[in-house]
Enzyme design. Structure first.
Site, mmCIF file in Angstrom:
data_model
loop_
_atom_site.group_PDB
_atom_site.id
_atom_site.type_symbol
_atom_site.label_atom_id
_atom_site.label_comp_id
_atom_site.label_asym_id
_atom_site.label_seq_id
_atom_site.Cartn_x
_atom_site.Cartn_y
_atom_site.Cartn_z
ATOM 1 N N ARG A 135 77.720 -22.094 -3.870
ATOM 2 C CA ARG A 135 78.402 -21.269 -2.866
ATOM 3 C C ARG A 135 78.368 -19.797 -3.264
ATOM 4 O O ARG A 135 78.190 -18.914 -2.407
ATOM 5 C CB ARG A 135 79.845 -21.755 -2.700
ATOM 6 C CG ARG A 135 80.650 -20.988 -1.666
ATOM 7 C CD ARG A 135 81.962 -21.691 -1.338
ATOM 8 N NE ARG A 135 82.828 -20.826 -0.550
ATOM 9 C CZ ARG A 135 83.966 -20.290 -0.997
ATOM 10 N NH1 ARG A 135 84.384 -20.556 -2.234
ATOM 11 N NH2 ARG A 135 84.696 -19.509 -0.220
ATOM 12 N N HIS A 139 76.763 -17.016 -0.831
ATOM 13 C CA HIS A 139 77.546 -15.928 -0.248
ATOM 14 C C HIS A 139 77.130 -14.560 -0.779
ATOM 15 O O HIS A 139 77.297 -13.546 -0.078
ATOM 16 C CB HIS A 139 79.037 -16.166 -0.497
ATOM 17 C CG HIS A 139 79.622 -17.206 0.400
ATOM 18 N ND1 HIS A 139 80.892 -17.115 0.934
ATOM 19 C CD2 HIS A 139 79.112 -18.369 0.874
ATOM 20 C CE1 HIS A 139 81.133 -18.167 1.703
ATOM 21 N NE2 HIS A 139 80.065 -18.952 1.666
ATOM 22 N N TRP A 279 82.621 -33.585 2.285
ATOM 23 C CA TRP A 279 81.749 -34.048 3.372
ATOM 24 C C TRP A 279 81.181 -35.445 3.079
ATOM 25 O O TRP A 279 80.869 -36.189 3.988
ATOM 26 C CB TRP A 279 80.579 -33.087 3.549
ATOM 27 C CG TRP A 279 80.921 -31.759 4.153
ATOM 28 C CD1 TRP A 279 80.915 -31.435 5.478
ATOM 29 C CD2 TRP A 279 81.300 -30.568 3.456
ATOM 30 N NE1 TRP A 279 81.258 -30.107 5.651
ATOM 31 C CE2 TRP A 279 81.508 -29.552 4.427
ATOM 32 C CE3 TRP A 279 81.483 -30.245 2.100
ATOM 33 C CZ2 TRP A 279 81.879 -28.253 4.090
ATOM 34 C CZ3 TRP A 279 81.857 -28.953 1.769
ATOM 35 C CH2 TRP A 279 82.059 -27.983 2.744
#
Length: 372
Positions: A135, A139, A279
């Site tokens: 991540r 980002h 998820w």
């Protein structure tokens, strides 16, 4: 487990005190010898007793040093392997990275090894920092705008406010602090290269594809080139938003779905994104399971006080975001979802290409820079 460390400290102190009684015993023997001092036999006996006690004292002293040191060493080791990474405060930051020797500039294999060495931690999330490093790389790179060439991973501008404080970057202080010992061990690598390489290594270490990566990013001296907030994906939005965000960077529909497959890793946190849950049931393994779960489960709105998200109707243990559900409602997106759910190899291939491109957006690589 938190009470183990104090117990170990007390054990070390008790072991260290084992040598203390020898001094008082020796004093008593010497006093007895002086009082008895009448004859050679008494003096000889006192001398022998004194020597015996001194030998015992030395042995006990050695035992105290040995076992006290072992206790302290075990306590230090325990603290290293159970420490968490607080996001702020005077004690923030990960345990020190243990390296055999400093690396030489350009030794990216050594950097990769150091990154791999800090990934696993049973006390963090699902046992790995891998997802949050992916991540961070995402980002740090996803602010790029093809129109004017602004943003992207070059500069590592998330080191500065206000970018580090954006809501979309909440929680990434954990990843940045985790990599500080790696930076200290390899000071020649830029933060911009380190953050992107960390995402690549994390994917590979969690069973994902080999992602082409090359060095050449530099660090900005300040936050002067931070782009406006709002360039990162908003999970509350749908298909149009995804095309706007990814299209700004130069990605097509296939790239959008492939990059969305990174949601096979990690979980959402209410104190970061506002959403909650994983998820998949294997959040530290890179696979095509995200697409299989997305297709094969019945998803219903989650009944809770947080923002709109979806949960699987059968177990209520998995979740999907509105942006994930957009991959099903859009015909073109769903075509690739179907493909990747059936063919993991195709997903790995397309993801590696798209993720490598993402990490390189806006980077002025030297003409001769080769991917590693």
């Amino acid at each position: 487990m938190a009470s183990t460390a104090p117990r170990l400290a007390r054990l070390g102190a008790l072991l260290a005190r084992q040598g203390a009684p020898a001094t008082s015993v020796l004093s008593q023997v010497r006093a007895f010898s002086e009082k008895a001092g009448a004859g050679p036999a008494a003096a000889a006996a006192a001398t022998a007793a004194s020597e015996a006690k001194e030998a015992k004292s030395k042995i006990r002293g050695f035992q105290a040093l040995l076992f006290g040191g072992l206790g302290a060493g075990f306590l230090y080791g325990y603290s290293l392997f159970t420490s968490q990474v607080p996001e702020s405060g005077p004690l923030s930051g990960p345990p020190a990275l243990l390296t055999s020797k400093p690396s030489t500039p350009g030794d990216y294999a050594a950097v990769r090894q150091s990154i791999a060495g800090v990934l696993d931690n049973n006390d963090y999330d699902d046992g790995s920092y891998g997802p949050v490093l992916v991540r961070l790389a995402w980002h740090a790179s996803g602010t790029y705008a093809k129109k004017d060439g602004s943003g992207g991973s070059n500069g590592a501008t998330m080191r500065f406010a206000p970018e580090c404080e954006w809501a979309a970057n909440a929680g990434l202080a954990v990843a940045r602090k985790l990599l500080e010992p790696v930076k200290a061990a390899h000071p020649w690598i830029s933060y911009a290269d380190l953050w992107t390489l960390a995402g690549v290594v994390a994917i590979e270490e969690m069973g994902g594809p080999v992602v082409p990566w090359r060095p050449g990013r530099s660090d900005a001296p300040d936050g002067a080139k931070i782009v406006p907030d709002g360039r990162l994906p908003d999970a509350k939005q749908g298909a149009k938003h995804l095309r706007d965000i990814f299209g700004r960077m130069g990605f097509d529909d296939k790239d959008i779905v492939a990059l969305s497959g990174a949601h096979t890793l990690g979980r959402c946190h209410p104190d970061r994104s506002g959403f909650s849950g994983p998820w998949t049931n294997a959040p530290t393994t890179f696979s095509n399971l995200y697409f299989q779960e997305l297709l094969n489960n019945k998803w219903v709105p989650k009944k809770w006080d947080g923002p709109l998200q979806y949960e699987d109707a059968k177990t209520q243990s998995l979740m999907m975001l509105p942006s994930d559900m957009a991959l099903l409602s859009d015909r073109t997106f769903k075509k690739y979802v179907n493909q990747y759910a059936k063919d993991e190899e195709a997903f790995f291939k397309d993801f590696a290409v798209a993720f490598s491109k993402l990490l390189e957006l806006g980077v002025p690589f030297p003409a001769a820079a080769a991917k590693a």
